[in-house]
Design a protein around this motif. Structure first.
Motif, PDB file in Angstrom:
ATOM      1  N   SER A  69      -2.059  -6.325  -0.994  1.00  0.00           N
ATOM      2  CA  SER A  69      -3.197  -6.630  -1.886  1.00  0.00           C
ATOM      3  C   SER A  69      -4.451  -6.174  -1.318  1.00  0.00           C
ATOM      4  O   SER A  69      -4.561  -5.983  -0.053  1.00  0.00           O
ATOM      5  N   TRP A  78      -3.802  -2.306  -5.037  1.00  0.00           N
ATOM      6  CA  TRP A  78      -2.715  -3.560  -5.562  1.00  0.00           C
ATOM      7  C   TRP A  78      -3.469  -4.979  -5.747  1.00  0.00           C
ATOM      8  O   TRP A  78      -4.251  -5.412  -4.961  1.00  0.00           O
ATOM      9  N   HIS A  79      -3.016  -5.726  -6.677  1.00  0.00           N
ATOM     10  CA  HIS A  79      -3.621  -6.649  -7.099  1.00  0.00           C
ATOM     11  C   HIS A  79      -3.345  -7.901  -6.015  1.00  0.00           C
ATOM     12  O   HIS A  79      -2.214  -7.759  -5.307  1.00  0.00           O
ATOM     13  N   SER A  80      -4.263  -9.048  -5.988  1.00  0.00           N
ATOM     14  CA  SER A  80      -3.918 -10.029  -5.338  1.00  0.00           C
ATOM     15  C   SER A  80      -3.240 -11.136  -5.769  1.00  0.00           C
ATOM     16  O   SER A  80      -2.692 -10.857  -6.899  1.00  0.00           O
ATOM     17  N   PRO A  82       0.331 -11.653  -5.964  1.00  0.00           N
ATOM     18  CA  PRO A  82       1.413 -11.150  -6.434  1.00  0.00           C
ATOM     19  C   PRO A  82       2.319 -12.057  -7.020  1.00  0.00           C
ATOM     20  O   PRO A  82       2.579 -13.014  -5.854  1.00  0.00           O
ATOM     21  N   SER A  98       4.656  -6.526 -11.417  1.00  0.00           N
ATOM     22  CA  SER A  98       4.393  -7.744 -10.775  1.00  0.00           C
ATOM     23  C   SER A  98       3.090  -8.370 -11.177  1.00  0.00           C
ATOM     24  O   SER A  98       2.073  -7.722 -11.458  1.00  0.00           O
ATOM     25  N   ASN A  99       3.112  -9.708 -11.551  1.00  0.00           N
ATOM     26  CA  ASN A  99       2.075 -10.343 -12.030  1.00  0.00           C
ATOM     27  C   ASN A  99       1.103 -10.832 -11.042  1.00  0.00           C
ATOM     28  O   ASN A  99       1.201 -10.631  -9.703  1.00  0.00           O
ATOM     29  N   SER A 100      -0.118 -10.906 -11.368  1.00  0.00           N
ATOM     30  CA  SER A 100      -1.328 -11.356 -10.524  1.00  0.00           C
ATOM     31  C   SER A 100      -1.665 -12.849 -10.821  1.00  0.00           C
ATOM     32  O   SER A 100      -2.274 -13.138 -11.871  1.00  0.00           O
ATOM     33  N   GLY A 106      -6.228 -12.162 -13.843  1.00  0.00           N
ATOM     34  CA  GLY A 106      -4.862 -12.018 -13.326  1.00  0.00           C
ATOM     35  C   GLY A 106      -4.039 -10.781 -13.573  1.00  0.00           C
ATOM     36  O   GLY A 106      -4.293  -9.866 -13.027  1.00  0.00           O
ATOM     37  N   SER A 109       0.564  -5.417 -12.605  1.00  0.00           N
ATOM     38  CA  SER A 109       0.514  -4.214 -12.269  1.00  0.00           C
ATOM     39  C   SER A 109       2.073  -3.597 -11.973  1.00  0.00           C
ATOM     40  O   SER A 109       2.917  -4.329 -12.113  1.00  0.00           O
ATOM     41  N   ARG A 124      -2.109  -0.423 -14.139  1.00  0.00           N
ATOM     42  CA  ARG A 124      -2.189  -1.951 -14.512  1.00  0.00           C
ATOM     43  C   ARG A 124      -1.530  -1.855 -16.120  1.00  0.00           C
ATOM     44  O   ARG A 124      -1.673  -0.764 -16.793  1.00  0.00           O
ATOM     45  N   GLN A 359       3.259 -14.004  -1.426  1.00  0.00           N
ATOM     46  CA  GLN A 359       1.938 -14.200  -2.202  1.00  0.00           C
ATOM     47  C   GLN A 359       0.479 -13.957  -1.535  1.00  0.00           C
ATOM     48  O   GLN A 359      -0.543 -13.535  -1.800  1.00  0.00           O
TER      49      GLN A 359
END
Length: 382
Positions: A69, A78-80, A82, A98-100, A106, A109, A124, A359
């Protein structure tokens, strides 16, 4: 060999917990088999010492970090937080989405992998949504991303990044968790993360197009027997879907969901159970009820070998396997991450690689800024 349909039930003991299996659901299970120790009977053997990333694996398996992240990967940050994920074929490579699970920003990605496992791209496919928790892949290679909020929505997204995402209100406005497509009956099962949540079934007017359809809720009819009844107003602003049908059966904290060969498996964290809805027998029974090596049940996926893989939210941060012959045992563990949870387990199309995330990672930061996404490669049963 795929997961097989249930015809009878037997109970075996794993540690202090009860595990229920059916002989024909898992074809190799024998009705008279004795109770067996859980970890000692793992098909992969015991876990070894943690590697440099704190990942404990059986012999013959290796792991690596593919994204962190707020770190650059494939040209994006990369998103926070996950959360739920899935893999999709992409020529001679594959894609992991992968969801955020972040409020307000949210989204989803994607990581694109080449045939040798290198990350070639990241992008994204959904932005500006709210607490995207789990979801599910469709047979037509889209990803259903679910919002875990009051009046949450289901968004259908394109893993390949070409078609804009769209929401499907007909699938209900509630605290969505996971989705599992059943191509045999052309329906989608949906879990609800409430302490009195329900299991839903969505039947689209046209299979492959989720825009319009009928939402039903699972209802008790006595004992393990169940039936489906239509939710009068899936988009109701005031009366929640789980309260619209008096006979609805409730589960404490619905989480992961997976369909295979006539059975929908789903987890409930409050019940600490893995449940199985048998589409032929019209029954719901517990495949696993806590107290054994598997704790904090959450996301779930399956393999073509007939095994379930269940990720832990808390517990001792493991992914456990549940095999057709009654074994419940860890296949991996993350050390020094007790303030996190394991999310998004998914196999690559050839079944040789397992992707998942921690996560909050080693930091345990509630914003999920320490999230880590992993890949494990090895001789998985498939």
């Amino acid at each position: 060999m795929p997961l097989q349909r249930r015809t009878f039930l037997r109970i075996v003991t794993a540690g202090a917990g009860a595990v229920a299996f059916s002989g024909a659901l898992w074809q190799q299970a024998a009705a008279d088999a004795p109770a067996r120790p859980a970890a000692a009977e793992s098909p992969y053997g015991p876990l070894g010492a943690p590697d440099g990333n704190g990942l404990a694996l059986p012999a013959g398996f290796t792991g690596r970090i593919v994204a962190k992240s707020l770190h650059s990967v494939g040209g994006i940050l990369w998103h926070s937080a996950p959360d739920g994920g899935a893999c999709f074929p992409d020529g001679d490579g594959w894609i992991y989405v992968s969801n955020s699970e972040l409020p307000l920003i949210g989204g989803v990605s994607a990581l694109r992998f080449t045939a040798d496992g290198s990350v070639s791209d990241a992008y994204r496919i959904l932005s500006g949504t709210n607490l995207n928790c789990a979801g599910g892949a469709t047979p037509w290679h889209t990803w259903l991303s679910c919002e875990e909020i009051h009046r949450g929505r289901v968004f259908e997204t394109d893993p390949y990044g070409e078609v804009p995402a769209r929401s499907h209100h007909a699938m209900g406005r509630f605290k969505h968790e996971a989705a599992a497509c059943d191509p045999d009956h052309e329906v989608v099962y949906l879990t609800e993360d409430e302490d009195d949540g329900c299991l839903y079934r969505y039947t689209p007017d046209t299979w492959g197009d989720l825009t319009a359809g009928r939402l039903e809720v699972l209802c008790s009819t006595g004992g393990d027997s169940v039936e489906w009844r239509e939710v009068p107003d899936p988009d109701a602003p005031l009366v929640q879907t789980r309260h619209q049908v008096d006979e609805a059966r409730h589960f404490d904290g619905g989480e992961g969901c997976h369909y295979a060969d006539g059975v929908c498996y789903f987890t409930a964290k409050g019940d600490r159970s893995v449940w199985a809805y048998d589409t032929r027998a019209q029954t719901v029974t517990a495949v696993y009820s806590g107290g054994g090596p598997l704790d904090g049940v959450d996301n779930v996926t399956g393999s073509t070998a007939g095994d379930l893989y269940v990720a832990e939210d808390g517990g001792n941060m493991e992914i456990n396997i549940i095999t057709p012959d009654g074994v419940v045992a860890p296949v991996l563990r993350l050390d020094d991450q007790s303030e996190s949870e394991i999310t998004g387990p998914a196999f690559s199309p050839d079944g040789s690689r397992l992707y998942f995330s921690s996560q909050r990672g080693t930091s345990g930061e509630r914003t999920g800024s320490g999230g880590i996404t992993y890949e494990v490669t090895g001789p998985f049963r498939h």
